[in-house]
Design a protein around this motif. Structure first.
Motif, PDB file in Angstrom:
ATOM      1  N   GLY A   1       0.817  -1.205   0.000  1.00 50.62           N
ATOM      2  CA  GLY A   1       0.000   0.000   0.000  1.00 50.62           C
ATOM      3  C   GLY A   1       0.855   1.262   0.000  1.00 50.62           C
ATOM      4  O   GLY A   1       1.986   1.265   0.475  1.00 50.62           O
ATOM      5  N   VAL A   2       0.290   2.343  -0.553  1.00 49.41           N
ATOM      6  CA  VAL A   2       0.962   3.642  -0.567  1.00 49.41           C
ATOM      7  C   VAL A   2       0.476   4.431   0.646  1.00 49.41           C
ATOM      8  O   VAL A   2      -0.709   4.749   0.753  1.00 49.41           O
ATOM      9  CB  VAL A   2       0.647   4.422  -1.863  1.00 49.41           C
TER      10      VAL A   2
ATOM     11  N   LEU B   1       5.385   9.158   1.596  1.00 51.39           N
ATOM     12  CA  LEU B   1       5.477  10.527   1.073  1.00 51.39           C
ATOM     13  C   LEU B   1       6.354  11.385   1.991  1.00 51.39           C
ATOM     14  O   LEU B   1       7.185  12.169   1.521  1.00 51.39           O
ATOM     15  CB  LEU B   1       4.064  11.119   0.957  1.00 51.39           C
ATOM     16  N   HIS B   2       6.191  11.203   3.316  1.00 56.32           N
ATOM     17  CA  HIS B   2       7.019  11.963   4.252  1.00 56.32           C
ATOM     18  C   HIS B   2       8.500  11.648   4.071  1.00 56.32           C
ATOM     19  O   HIS B   2       9.342  12.535   4.144  1.00 56.32           O
ATOM     20  CB  HIS B   2       6.595  11.684   5.708  1.00 56.32           C
ATOM     21  N   TYR B   3       8.812  10.370   3.815  1.00 52.11           N
ATOM     22  CA  TYR B   3      10.216  10.008   3.528  1.00 52.11           C
ATOM     23  C   TYR B   3      10.711  10.782   2.314  1.00 52.11           C
ATOM     24  O   TYR B   3      11.772  11.381   2.319  1.00 52.11           O
ATOM     25  CB  TYR B   3      10.348   8.510   3.249  1.00 52.11           C
TER      26      TYR B   3
ATOM     27  N   GLY C   1       0.257  -0.370 -10.712  1.00 54.94           N
ATOM     28  CA  GLY C   1       1.551  -0.972 -11.030  1.00 54.94           C
ATOM     29  C   GLY C   1       2.665  -0.318 -10.236  1.00 54.94           C
ATOM     30  O   GLY C   1       2.500   0.784  -9.685  1.00 54.94           O
ATOM     31  N   ILE C   2       3.810  -0.978 -10.201  1.00 54.42           N
ATOM     32  CA  ILE C   2       4.938  -0.473  -9.417  1.00 54.42           C
ATOM     33  C   ILE C   2       5.499   0.835  -9.997  1.00 54.42           C
ATOM     34  O   ILE C   2       6.189   1.586  -9.317  1.00 54.42           O
ATOM     35  CB  ILE C   2       6.040  -1.557  -9.301  1.00 54.42           C
ATOM     36  N   ASP C   3       5.133   1.136 -11.264  1.00 52.58           N
ATOM     37  CA  ASP C   3       5.631   2.372 -11.881  1.00 52.58           C
ATOM     38  C   ASP C   3       4.679   3.551 -11.659  1.00 52.58           C
ATOM     39  O   ASP C   3       4.855   4.615 -12.229  1.00 52.58           O
ATOM     40  CB  ASP C   3       5.857   2.143 -13.379  1.00 52.58           C
ATOM     41  N   ASP C   4       3.663   3.362 -10.807  1.00 50.57           N
ATOM     42  CA  ASP C   4       2.634   4.403 -10.657  1.00 50.57           C
ATOM     43  C   ASP C   4       2.648   5.047  -9.263  1.00 50.57           C
ATOM     44  O   ASP C   4       1.703   5.741  -8.884  1.00 50.57           O
ATOM     45  CB  ASP C   4       1.252   3.781 -10.938  1.00 50.57           C
TER      46      ASP C   4
ATOM     47  N   PHE D   1       0.849   9.190  -5.099  1.00 50.73           N
ATOM     48  CA  PHE D   1       1.054  10.230  -4.072  1.00 50.73           C
ATOM     49  C   PHE D   1       0.145  11.429  -4.356  1.00 50.73           C
ATOM     50  O   PHE D   1      -0.432  12.016  -3.443  1.00 50.73           O
ATOM     51  CB  PHE D   1       2.509  10.697  -4.050  1.00 50.73           C
ATOM     52  N   ASP D   2       0.035  11.800  -5.645  1.00 50.39           N
ATOM     53  CA  ASP D   2      -0.829  12.944  -5.998  1.00 50.39           C
ATOM     54  C   ASP D   2      -2.284  12.655  -5.647  1.00 50.39           C
ATOM     55  O   ASP D   2      -2.982  13.516  -5.115  1.00 50.39           O
ATOM     56  CB  ASP D   2      -0.737  13.248  -7.505  1.00 50.39           C
ATOM     57  N   ARG D   3      -2.730  11.444  -5.963  1.00 51.94           N
ATOM     58  CA  ARG D   3      -4.136  11.112  -5.674  1.00 51.94           C
ATOM     59  C   ARG D   3      -4.389  11.079  -4.168  1.00 51.94           C
ATOM     60  O   ARG D   3      -5.444  11.480  -3.689  1.00 51.94           O
ATOM     61  CB  ARG D   3      -4.500   9.762  -6.317  1.00 51.94           C
ATOM     62  N   MET D   4      -3.395  10.608  -3.423  1.00 55.80           N
ATOM     63  CA  MET D   4      -3.517  10.580  -1.965  1.00 55.80           C
ATOM     64  C   MET D   4      -3.596  12.016  -1.441  1.00 55.80           C
ATOM     65  O   MET D   4      -4.444  12.343  -0.606  1.00 55.80           O
ATOM     66  CB  MET D   4      -2.285   9.878  -1.386  1.00 55.80           C
TER      67      MET D   4
END
Ligand code: APR
Ligand code: ZN
Ligand code: ZN
Length: 361
Positions: free
Chosen positions: A40-41, A46-48, A338-341, A346-349
């Motif tokens: 999961g994202v 994102l903080h990292y 996918g792993i490339d997305d 992050f933008d959608r989150m």
């Protein structure tokens, strides 16, 4: 022999993430290599990337993961190749003061893999929360692997490794929500919604969801909220009091991490109620309260760290309850990607469009 696999790297502060070839060493004593199936994202990734956690770039991101153990090092007995596992970021030691006092969730001496994963040029990677699972394979301490029923969907299982466990645990482990309780949850993202679902699982009679975004309140209802309050237009403390016979909620869970919502949580609880703080504030945030209000209220003010979970107890239990249909963990998976997305996820989150995007491999 180290293996070459793909991994999502945060190369430097605020730089976009990149898919790179990484080297995963064979597991040493006490270590395991896990073939990742889903991750999961999470905000912490994102903080990292933003440099908000530390500056040990480059990071190998991803930490809400499930997968299959591929190989284990010397001395590993709890898991074996072929086991389906959820990864956790705290392998407890069993020997420190906290562990010996029966509170392993506060272990001082948790550990991760000793060996380092690297880029092809030998640059050492810092795995996010000691995991690094936006990758085909990752190296962890064997104690970070908890075996669960392999019939469950990997995307669902992975989410228990962080945010969903944090929310459910805030309600059932830290808050001690019990049958008949009134519960208020302030902030209904992935963590807050998991707290709502946890409160329902524990038998709460009234579950009041508070958010500033009506879309989030609609989702909270599907997770078990019996009442919703948009705190942009309605004073949430008054609304919660009104919905609880004038008393305030037995358990209030703060899942935003801001001073104003901490304050709302503080005042929205019953005099004997419990406030659970699960939202993570930033170092500059402070909160001023009249001491007489602190003194004049009984109950408890608690913070919840990783849902005060014990992975070996909580992960298999929650997977069982999910498989039996008593809690629906799949509702937290908004999309699989996918792993490339990861960068776009992050933008959608950030836009509040998703509870969780989950990379599947
Ligand atoms: N009052 C109420 N709700 C708010 C407010 C506010 N002032 N500000 C933001 N929110 C809501 C957002 O609309 C969103 O629904 O809080 C929710 C936060 O959710 P996410 O951004 O998805 O974050 P989440 O992953 O749930 O984590 C929440 O818990 O573990 C911590 O680090 C994590 O601090 C973060 C918090
Ligand atoms: Zn310990
Ligand atoms: Zn996380």
């Amino acid at each position: 022999m180290a293996q070459e696999v793909r991994g999502v790297i945060a190369p430097g502060k605020n730089e976009p993430v990149r898919l790179e070839t990484i080297l995963v060493p064979d597991p040493g004593p006490g270590e395991a290599v896990v073939k990742i199936q889903a991750c999961g994202v999470c905000h912490t990734d994102l903080h990292y990337k933003q440099g908000g956690i530390n500056d040990e770039f480059p990071f190998l991101l991803g930490h809400e993961a499930s997968g299959v153990v591929e190989s284990v090092g010397a001395g590993v007995t709890d898991v074996a190749p072929g086991d389906f596992v959820i990864l956790n970021w705290r392998a407890v030691c069993g020997q420190c003061r906290a562990c010996l006092r029966g509170r392993p969730q506060y272990c001082f001496d948790t550990h991760n893999a000793r060996q380092k994963m690297t880029l092809k040029d030998g640059t050492e990677l810092t795995p996010a929360l000691g995991i690094g699972a936006f990758a085909d394979k990752t190296l962890v301490a064997a104690g970070q692997c908890t075996k669960v029923d392999p019939e469950v969907s990997p995307a669902v299982a992975g989410l228990l490794g962080c945010g969903v466990m944090a929310g459910i645990g805030a309600a059932i482990n830290t808050g001690g929500v019990t049958r008949g309780d009134s519960v208020a949850v302030i902030g209904c993202g992935g963590v807050g919604d998991a707290a709502v679902a946890g409160a329902r699982l524990a038998g709460a009679a009234r579950i009041i969801a508070v958010d500033i975004d009506d879309r989030k309140l609609d989702i909270a209802r599907t997770m078990g909220a019996t009442h919703t309050v948009n705190s942009r237009t309605t004073d949430p403390v008054e609304a919660i009091r009104e919905l609880t016979g004038g008393f305030g909620a037995d358990v209030v869970i703060e899942a935003v991490g801001r001073p104003e919502t901490y304050k709302q949580a503080f005042y929205a609880r019953d005099l004997a109620g419990t406030v659970v703080l699960v939202g993570v504030p930033t170092p500059d945030m402070t909160l001023e309260l009249p001491l007489l209000d602190v003194f004049g209220r009984g109950g408890a003010l608690k913070s919840s760290w990783y849902g005060d979970c014990l992975p070996s107890r909580d992960f298999p239990m929650l997977i069982d309850l999910h498989q039996q249909g008593r809690i629906d963990l799949s509702a937290f998976v908004t999309e699989t990607i996918g792993i490339d997305d990861v960068e776009r996820a992050f933008d959608r989150m950030h836009a509040g469009d998703v509870l969780r995007s989950v990379v599947t491999l």
